[in-house]
Design a protein around this motif. Sequence first.
Motif, PDB file in Angstrom:
ATOM      1  N   ARG A  65      37.416  19.452  -0.375  1.00  0.00           N
ATOM      2  CA  ARG A  65      36.307  19.652   0.558  1.00  0.00           C
ATOM      3  C   ARG A  65      36.764  20.465   1.767  1.00  0.00           C
ATOM      4  O   ARG A  65      36.060  21.366   2.220  1.00  0.00           O
ATOM      5  CB  ARG A  65      35.785  18.297   1.074  1.00  0.00           C
ATOM      6  N   ILE A  66      37.940  20.121   2.282  1.00  0.00           N
ATOM      7  CA  ILE A  66      38.452  20.858   3.450  1.00  0.00           C
ATOM      8  C   ILE A  66      38.568  22.340   3.129  1.00  0.00           C
ATOM      9  O   ILE A  66      38.122  23.195   3.907  1.00  0.00           O
ATOM     10  CB  ILE A  66      39.816  20.283   3.916  1.00  0.00           C
ATOM     11  N   VAL A  67      39.135  22.659   1.953  1.00  0.00           N
ATOM     12  CA  VAL A  67      39.309  24.057   1.558  1.00  0.00           C
ATOM     13  C   VAL A  67      37.948  24.767   1.513  1.00  0.00           C
ATOM     14  O   VAL A  67      37.791  25.886   2.031  1.00  0.00           O
ATOM     15  CB  VAL A  67      40.021  24.149   0.186  1.00  0.00           C
ATOM     16  N   GLY A  68      36.960  24.102   0.942  1.00  0.00           N
ATOM     17  CA  GLY A  68      35.621  24.691   0.846  1.00  0.00           C
ATOM     18  C   GLY A  68      34.993  24.937   2.213  1.00  0.00           C
ATOM     19  O   GLY A  68      34.462  26.017   2.496  1.00  0.00           O
ATOM     20  N   TYR A  69      35.102  23.927   3.088  1.00  0.00           N
ATOM     21  CA  TYR A  69      34.515  24.051   4.428  1.00  0.00           C
ATOM     22  C   TYR A  69      35.233  25.126   5.255  1.00  0.00           C
ATOM     23  O   TYR A  69      34.610  25.865   6.002  1.00  0.00           O
ATOM     24  CB  TYR A  69      34.577  22.700   5.154  1.00  0.00           C
ATOM     25  N   VAL A  70      36.546  25.184   5.091  1.00  0.00           N
ATOM     26  CA  VAL A  70      37.316  26.202   5.821  1.00  0.00           C
ATOM     27  C   VAL A  70      36.880  27.601   5.390  1.00  0.00           C
ATOM     28  O   VAL A  70      36.694  28.501   6.229  1.00  0.00           O
ATOM     29  CB  VAL A  70      38.835  25.976   5.616  1.00  0.00           C
ATOM     30  N   ALA A  71      36.676  27.785   4.099  1.00  0.00           N
ATOM     31  CA  ALA A  71      36.238  29.097   3.596  1.00  0.00           C
ATOM     32  C   ALA A  71      34.865  29.444   4.167  1.00  0.00           C
ATOM     33  O   ALA A  71      34.614  30.583   4.590  1.00  0.00           O
ATOM     34  CB  ALA A  71      36.192  29.079   2.062  1.00  0.00           C
ATOM     35  N   ARG A  88      47.426  20.833   7.789  1.00  0.00           N
ATOM     36  CA  ARG A  88      48.110  19.592   7.423  1.00  0.00           C
ATOM     37  C   ARG A  88      49.207  19.300   8.419  1.00  0.00           C
ATOM     38  O   ARG A  88      49.957  20.178   8.786  1.00  0.00           O
ATOM     39  CB  ARG A  88      48.831  19.764   6.080  1.00  0.00           C
ATOM     40  N   LYS A  89      49.305  18.041   8.809  1.00  0.00           N
ATOM     41  CA  LYS A  89      50.396  17.691   9.729  1.00  0.00           C
ATOM     42  C   LYS A  89      51.234  16.553   9.163  1.00  0.00           C
ATOM     43  O   LYS A  89      52.076  16.008   9.843  1.00  0.00           O
ATOM     44  CB  LYS A  89      49.831  17.293  11.098  1.00  0.00           C
ATOM     45  N   ILE A 129      42.253  11.797   7.132  1.00  0.00           N
ATOM     46  CA  ILE A 129      43.446  11.738   6.274  1.00  0.00           C
ATOM     47  C   ILE A 129      44.660  11.344   7.126  1.00  0.00           C
ATOM     48  O   ILE A 129      45.458  10.482   6.740  1.00  0.00           O
ATOM     49  CB  ILE A 129      43.662  13.092   5.551  1.00  0.00           C
ATOM     50  N   LEU A 130      44.768  11.956   8.311  1.00  0.00           N
ATOM     51  CA  LEU A 130      45.883  11.609   9.208  1.00  0.00           C
ATOM     52  C   LEU A 130      45.810  10.149   9.666  1.00  0.00           C
ATOM     53  O   LEU A 130      46.846   9.509   9.844  1.00  0.00           O
ATOM     54  CB  LEU A 130      45.882  12.520  10.442  1.00  0.00           C
ATOM     55  N   GLY A 131      44.603   9.642   9.817  1.00  0.00           N
ATOM     56  CA  GLY A 131      44.423   8.255  10.250  1.00  0.00           C
ATOM     57  C   GLY A 131      44.944   7.253   9.224  1.00  0.00           C
ATOM     58  O   GLY A 131      45.199   6.088   9.550  1.00  0.00           O
ATOM     59  N   VAL A 132      45.122   7.715   7.990  1.00  0.00           N
ATOM     60  CA  VAL A 132      45.641   6.841   6.933  1.00  0.00           C
ATOM     61  C   VAL A 132      47.083   7.186   6.581  1.00  0.00           C
ATOM     62  O   VAL A 132      47.919   6.308   6.384  1.00  0.00           O
ATOM     63  CB  VAL A 132      44.745   6.941   5.671  1.00  0.00           C
ATOM     64  N   PHE A 133      47.371   8.495   6.537  1.00  0.00           N
ATOM     65  CA  PHE A 133      48.690   8.927   6.066  1.00  0.00           C
ATOM     66  C   PHE A 133      49.604   9.457   7.176  1.00  0.00           C
ATOM     67  O   PHE A 133      50.785   9.687   6.947  1.00  0.00           O
ATOM     68  CB  PHE A 133      48.535  10.021   5.001  1.00  0.00           C
ATOM     69  N   GLY A 134      49.039   9.698   8.369  1.00  0.00           N
ATOM     70  CA  GLY A 134      49.822  10.336   9.434  1.00  0.00           C
ATOM     71  C   GLY A 134      50.895   9.424   9.998  1.00  0.00           C
ATOM     72  O   GLY A 134      50.749   8.205  10.013  1.00  0.00           O
ATOM     73  N   ALA A 135      51.959  10.032  10.491  1.00  0.00           N
ATOM     74  CA  ALA A 135      53.028   9.260  11.138  1.00  0.00           C
ATOM     75  C   ALA A 135      52.592   8.897  12.553  1.00  0.00           C
ATOM     76  O   ALA A 135      51.875   9.659  13.189  1.00  0.00           O
ATOM     77  CB  ALA A 135      54.308  10.096  11.172  1.00  0.00           C
ATOM     78  N   PRO A 136      53.033   7.719  13.039  1.00  0.00           N
ATOM     79  CA  PRO A 136      52.628   7.275  14.385  1.00  0.00           C
ATOM     80  C   PRO A 136      52.939   8.310  15.463  1.00  0.00           C
ATOM     81  O   PRO A 136      52.165   8.464  16.411  1.00  0.00           O
ATOM     82  CB  PRO A 136      53.447   6.009  14.604  1.00  0.00           C
ATOM     83  N   PHE A 190      37.564  19.410  10.096  1.00  0.00           N
ATOM     84  CA  PHE A 190      38.426  18.857  11.144  1.00  0.00           C
ATOM     85  C   PHE A 190      38.439  17.326  11.087  1.00  0.00           C
ATOM     86  O   PHE A 190      39.499  16.691  11.136  1.00  0.00           O
ATOM     87  CB  PHE A 190      37.921  19.350  12.505  1.00  0.00           C
ATOM     88  N   GLN A 191      37.252  16.743  10.913  1.00  0.00           N
ATOM     89  CA  GLN A 191      37.175  15.284  10.863  1.00  0.00           C
ATOM     90  C   GLN A 191      37.812  14.745   9.580  1.00  0.00           C
ATOM     91  O   GLN A 191      38.475  13.703   9.589  1.00  0.00           O
ATOM     92  CB  GLN A 191      35.715  14.833  10.967  1.00  0.00           C
ATOM     93  N   LEU A 192      37.618  15.469   8.481  1.00  0.00           N
ATOM     94  CA  LEU A 192      38.251  15.047   7.222  1.00  0.00           C
ATOM     95  C   LEU A 192      39.769  15.037   7.376  1.00  0.00           C
ATOM     96  O   LEU A 192      40.451  14.111   6.938  1.00  0.00           O
ATOM     97  CB  LEU A 192      37.850  15.987   6.079  1.00  0.00           C
ATOM     98  N   ARG A 193      40.287  16.079   8.026  1.00  0.00           N
ATOM     99  CA  ARG A 193      41.738  16.134   8.267  1.00  0.00           C
ATOM    100  C   ARG A 193      42.160  14.950   9.140  1.00  0.00           C
ATOM    101  O   ARG A 193      43.171  14.296   8.883  1.00  0.00           O
ATOM    102  CB  ARG A 193      42.103  17.471   8.941  1.00  0.00           C
ATOM    103  N   ASP A 194      41.372  14.680  10.160  1.00  0.00           N
ATOM    104  CA  ASP A 194      41.675  13.582  11.062  1.00  0.00           C
ATOM    105  C   ASP A 194      41.651  12.239  10.322  1.00  0.00           C
ATOM    106  O   ASP A 194      42.501  11.376  10.558  1.00  0.00           O
ATOM    107  CB  ASP A 194      40.623  13.576  12.184  1.00  0.00           C
TER     108      ASP A 194
END
Lengths: 356, 356
Positions: free
Chosen positions: B319-325, B354-355, B244-251, B238-242
């Motif tokens: 990493r996200i894929v591994g942790y999710v599994a 992914r968002k 990634i969004l903190g760098v690539f996410g739209a405002p 969850f934090q890894l996704r967050d």
Amino acid sequence: MSFSHLSPLSFVRPAVDAELEAFVERRRALVLGIGAELRPVLDALDAMITGGKRLRPAFCYWGWRGAGGGEERGIHQAAASLELLQACALIHDDVIDNSDTRRGAPAAHRRLTELHATSGWDGDSASFGQGAAVLLGDLCLAWCEDMYQSSALPAAALSAGREPFNLMRTEVMAGQYLDLLNQAKGSETVEDALRVMRHKTAKYTIERPMHLGAALAGRGPELAPVYTAYALPLGIAFQLRDDILGVFGAPEETGKPTGDDLREGKRTVLVAETLRLTSRTDAAEFRRLLGDPKLGTDAVDWMRSVITTSGALDACEERIVGYVAEANRALEHEALFANARPALADLILAATERKH
Amino acid sequence: MSFSHLSPLSFVRPAVDAELEAFVERRRALVLGIGAELRPVLDALDAMITGGKRLRPAFCYWGWRGAGGGEERGIHQAAASLELLQACALIHDDVIDNSDTRRGAPAAHRRLTELHATSGWDGDSASFGQGAAVLLGDLCLAWCEDMYQSSALPAAALSAGREPFNLMRTEVMAGQYLDLLNQAKGSETVEDALRVMRHKTAKYTIERPMHLGAALAGRGPELAPVYTAYALPLGIAFQLRDDILGVFGAPEETGKPTGDDLREGKRTVLVAETLRLTSRTDAAEFRRLLGDPKLGTDAVDWMRSVITTSGALDACEERIVGYVAEANRALEHEALFANARPALADLILAATERKH
């Protein structure tokens, strides 16, 4: 242990200190397990909880005794938990006011600023110190309640204590906000200053701790009004004394540079009375100087002389006498356990005696 | 109400929102009784507790259901109390990081700074806003526990929930301090970033709320290890996704300007991987730019391209894929009530999809 040989504060103190130390020691192990780098934060906490007067635990304990409570270990832990709320309030207050010292030692945020500076870390040292101190205060607030709830008292007693315990926390934060607001608005009325005193000091330091003691002893409804009649005037007298010390007290007594309250621009009853009583010219100059962080000794001396010659100091001393008499009268109530009366009478003296 | 038609977040949300609103409404009356001038502070609180995802209450609730708990009103209040802890964490975090916005709206301290500025009060508006926000966060923290303890659940259940409830508060504050420290030390290791994630996110957002739910349902010891096996990998994903969004996410998705985490200099796994994988020259330039609050669009674009071409983004996605599994496997445990499994599986998706 007999009360007769000790002041009501020193009577309670060893047990309160022991409970506080034991609790923080247990939590310390938990925190260091999360990361050894947290040690300086815990050291800042230790520095903060060492050396206070333990006023709130004392009023809680004597509120319990006045309601007929006996020497149970659980009451000491519940009473001691209030010191962690006070630690949060002081740590955050020093961040908010940007104060450098507390009881003559560096404020928590200053210690942590220093840690950053001497470690040669990236970024702004003051921001780091403030941020870390905000988190440390939060930890104290969470632990206050953790400590209260894990006291060795019956669940029904802890549950009965919830109302004053909860009110105390809400009221102190509301009172502190009103204090910020008074300063921001440049409030000059005695009424505004009294309202802040009522919530930030009288209720928080005396009334609610005593209500808590009575509730824990199972006699909350019966004793709450009696304690209120004692606590509110005493709390205001205590704050008035503190305000006088903040202007006239010696640094070795107050732990702060002489006249620091004038530099901070505190909107006290003493200030409000001065502005009301002095000449228009002096009031204008007094206003101009009040809150100037660079105030020199000459300016502080002049402000003190205005406070004295205007009659404001005497007016405050008279208020203290009146409030002290009111608090003493409240102790005559028959619902109060007789063996707590001498201690509660001594606490009036301890909280309001002249020290300058 | 059946779960089948709703996501596990929206299923819990109305009851959580209703409890939160009712509790804050009751305390609002108390605070306004102390002073009507406290209204803007309460408004800032309302703004802060409106519109969150209610993740922690949802994990608490589904932890309770997975332990066999039923539809009792008390669980909604206990779960909802965690939103007040989160409100404290966010309000204080924004003060500490000096962030202007939260969920696309002004941060609490910015609202209160604005109040000071538009009211034409004395002193520095930013200091007033920060001070008032520190007090507001304290109020939220005190109310969190007040709300928890007054939930309509048996005293024995609330008492069993104390351990995770207390650990949660200590761990989040310790984790936030370690986060401050990583930034101050310019930490560049994946291990440091993972440790902060573990305490600040995985335990705080998922593991402890689920432990709390299980303990309230009287099955803490049995289910705690099962929930840990699910929560820690999920929390990190969850934090890894967050990050990634903190760098690539739209405002409009993140509520913050694009690339804001780079301007803040956050020491994430994504950053650590980038510095590890990219060329020495690019790493040096990346380091130089990281944490520059004035970073322009071109610089942000360049940093994003380094994150992508270095392979750091892919490494994080893997990493996200591994942790999710791993989290999904944990749900196979037989101690878990079967009817909570689909919800807990959906929560994995909700927390990590992914968002961008």
